[in-house]
Design an enzyme around this catalytic site. Structure first.
Site, PDB file in Angstrom:
ATOM      1  N   LYS A  96      -2.116  -1.535  -3.793  1.00  0.00           N
ATOM      2  CA  LYS A  96      -2.993  -0.358  -3.734  1.00  0.00           C
ATOM      3  C   LYS A  96      -2.145   0.905  -3.837  1.00  0.00           C
ATOM      4  O   LYS A  96      -1.163   1.006  -3.119  1.00  0.00           O
ATOM      5  CB  LYS A  96      -3.754  -0.371  -2.408  1.00  0.00           C
ATOM      6  CG  LYS A  96      -4.710   0.812  -2.251  1.00  0.00           C
ATOM      7  CD  LYS A  96      -5.435   0.765  -0.922  1.00  0.00           C
ATOM      8  CE  LYS A  96      -6.388   1.961  -0.827  1.00  0.00           C
ATOM      9  NZ  LYS A  96      -7.100   2.036   0.433  1.00  0.00           N
ATOM     10  N   LYS A 142       0.870  -1.182   0.000  1.00  0.00           N
ATOM     11  CA  LYS A 142       0.000   0.000   0.000  1.00  0.00           C
ATOM     12  C   LYS A 142       0.901   1.225   0.000  1.00  0.00           C
ATOM     13  O   LYS A 142       1.679   1.442   0.933  1.00  0.00           O
ATOM     14  CB  LYS A 142      -0.892  -0.013   1.238  1.00  0.00           C
ATOM     15  CG  LYS A 142      -1.850   1.171   1.299  1.00  0.00           C
ATOM     16  CD  LYS A 142      -2.743   1.062   2.533  1.00  0.00           C
ATOM     17  CE  LYS A 142      -3.710   2.221   2.624  1.00  0.00           C
ATOM     18  NZ  LYS A 142      -4.507   2.146   3.867  1.00  0.00           N
TER      19      LYS A 142
END
Ligand SMILES: [Zn+2]
Length: 329
Positions: free
Chosen positions: A252, A199
């Site tokens: 992400k 992320k």
């Protein structure tokens, strides 16, 4: 004569042929629909920076989840906006917290949906960081190991409410192992973990912060989320999460990180998810509103590129809408 023997165009002459030879196809079952459940609203409240998305009260969860299921999307991902925030993120692991109640609503409604919950503390912390803070404001740091205990408690409370999959997103080291241990200790051995493994500290989360009301009150998240230019580090993060017991790993955001998805797919056999984040959604919406892009075509092209890069699952705010297009085709 210098005519080409191989003519790639032969296979492109009709829509039927193109369809037969298409290498990547989206299907409704590729998608996960995020839903923002809020204790602060009594009816659906539109999210300004994410046209078409809403904060919804717990009382509307079953109805909205039903629409997702009817579109053919197999899973929802819950984010919670609590009424009260504090320095310990207490509402994150409250048995009757907003996410826990939302999960029970869906499960009690009898819908056959896979229920995934975001496991983080930022929406529940008065300071908006993803973990417990140590030190005074300016010099404060997020205490990794103290945060693990709270993340594990949160995950267990979601599992107890009936979540099928918990999704740790705080980027704390060792979170997957801590959550797996806690779940197994409470006999939730079949509750799966989808980890936000890679992320990035991305600017594309901008609109989400309005949606989840979770911007940090000071500082930023760059001491725990990944530095955006790095891909080798992402491979290490993913490998660690797989070793710690993640059932699904995630990259992400998606669109600016297709290379990371592609490299991870080549290296690991674990199921891989990609999060088509709020900024990716918002820029297409904004361009479409001005008539600069055809939204439907842009969305299908972007989501197909995420799947082509290697994502098995795509978390997207377009999930329900796209699933309904795919149903028509
Ligand atoms: Zn967070």
């Amino acid at each position: 004569m210098g005519y080409p023997t191989v003519r790639m165009r032969r296979m492109r002459v009709s829509e039927k042929l193109r369809l037969m030879l298409r290498e990547t196809r989206l299907s409704a079952s590729d998608f996960v629909m995020p839903l923002f459940v809020s204790e602060k609203v009594s009816e659906r409240r539109p999210i300004g920076s994410m046209p078409g998305c809403f904060q919804i009260p717990v009382s509307a969860v079953a109805e909205d989840a039903k629409k997702v299921a009817q579109a053919g999307v197999p899973a929802v991902l819950f984010f919670g906006i609590p009424e009260r925030k504090d320095e310990k993120g207490s509402e994150a692991y409250n048995r009757d917290g907003v996410v826990q109640r939302a999960v029970r609503e869906v499960k009690e409604s009898g819908l056959e949906l896979v229920v995934i919950t975001d496991v983080c503390l930022c929406e529940y912390m008065s300071h908006g960081h993803c973990g417990v803070l140590r030190g005074e404001r300016k010099a404060a740091t997020v205490d990794n190991d103290a945060s693990l205990e709270l993340l594990a408690r949160t995950a267990v409370s979601h599992a107890a409410a009936g979540a099928d999959i918990v999704a740790p997103s705080a980027m704390m080291d060792g979170a997957v192992a801590a959550i797996r241990r806690a779940l197994d200790g409470e006999d939730f051995v079949m509750t799966a973990i989808m980890s936000y493994s890679a992320k990035y500290a991305s600017c594309f989360y901008g609109p989400f912060r309005e949606a989840a009301e979770s911007p940090p009150a000071f500082g930023d998240r760059r001491s725990y989320q990944m530095d955006t230019p790095n891909w080798r580090e992402a491979m290490r993060e993913i490998e660690l999460d797989i070793d710690e017991g993640a059932d699904i790993v995630m990259v992400k955001p998606a669109l600016a990180y297709l290379d990371v998805i592609c490299r991870a797919k080549a290296k690991f056999d674990s199921p891989m998810a990609a999060y088509n984040v709020s900024g990716e959604y918002g820029m297409v919406k904004a361009a479409a509103q001005r008539g600069w892009l055809d939204e439907k075509l842009a969305v299908l092209e972007i989501l197909t590129s995420i799947k082509r890069a290697g994502a098995d699952l795509i978390i997207s705010y377009w999930a329900a809408e796209v699933a309904s297009y795919l149903g028509e085709a």
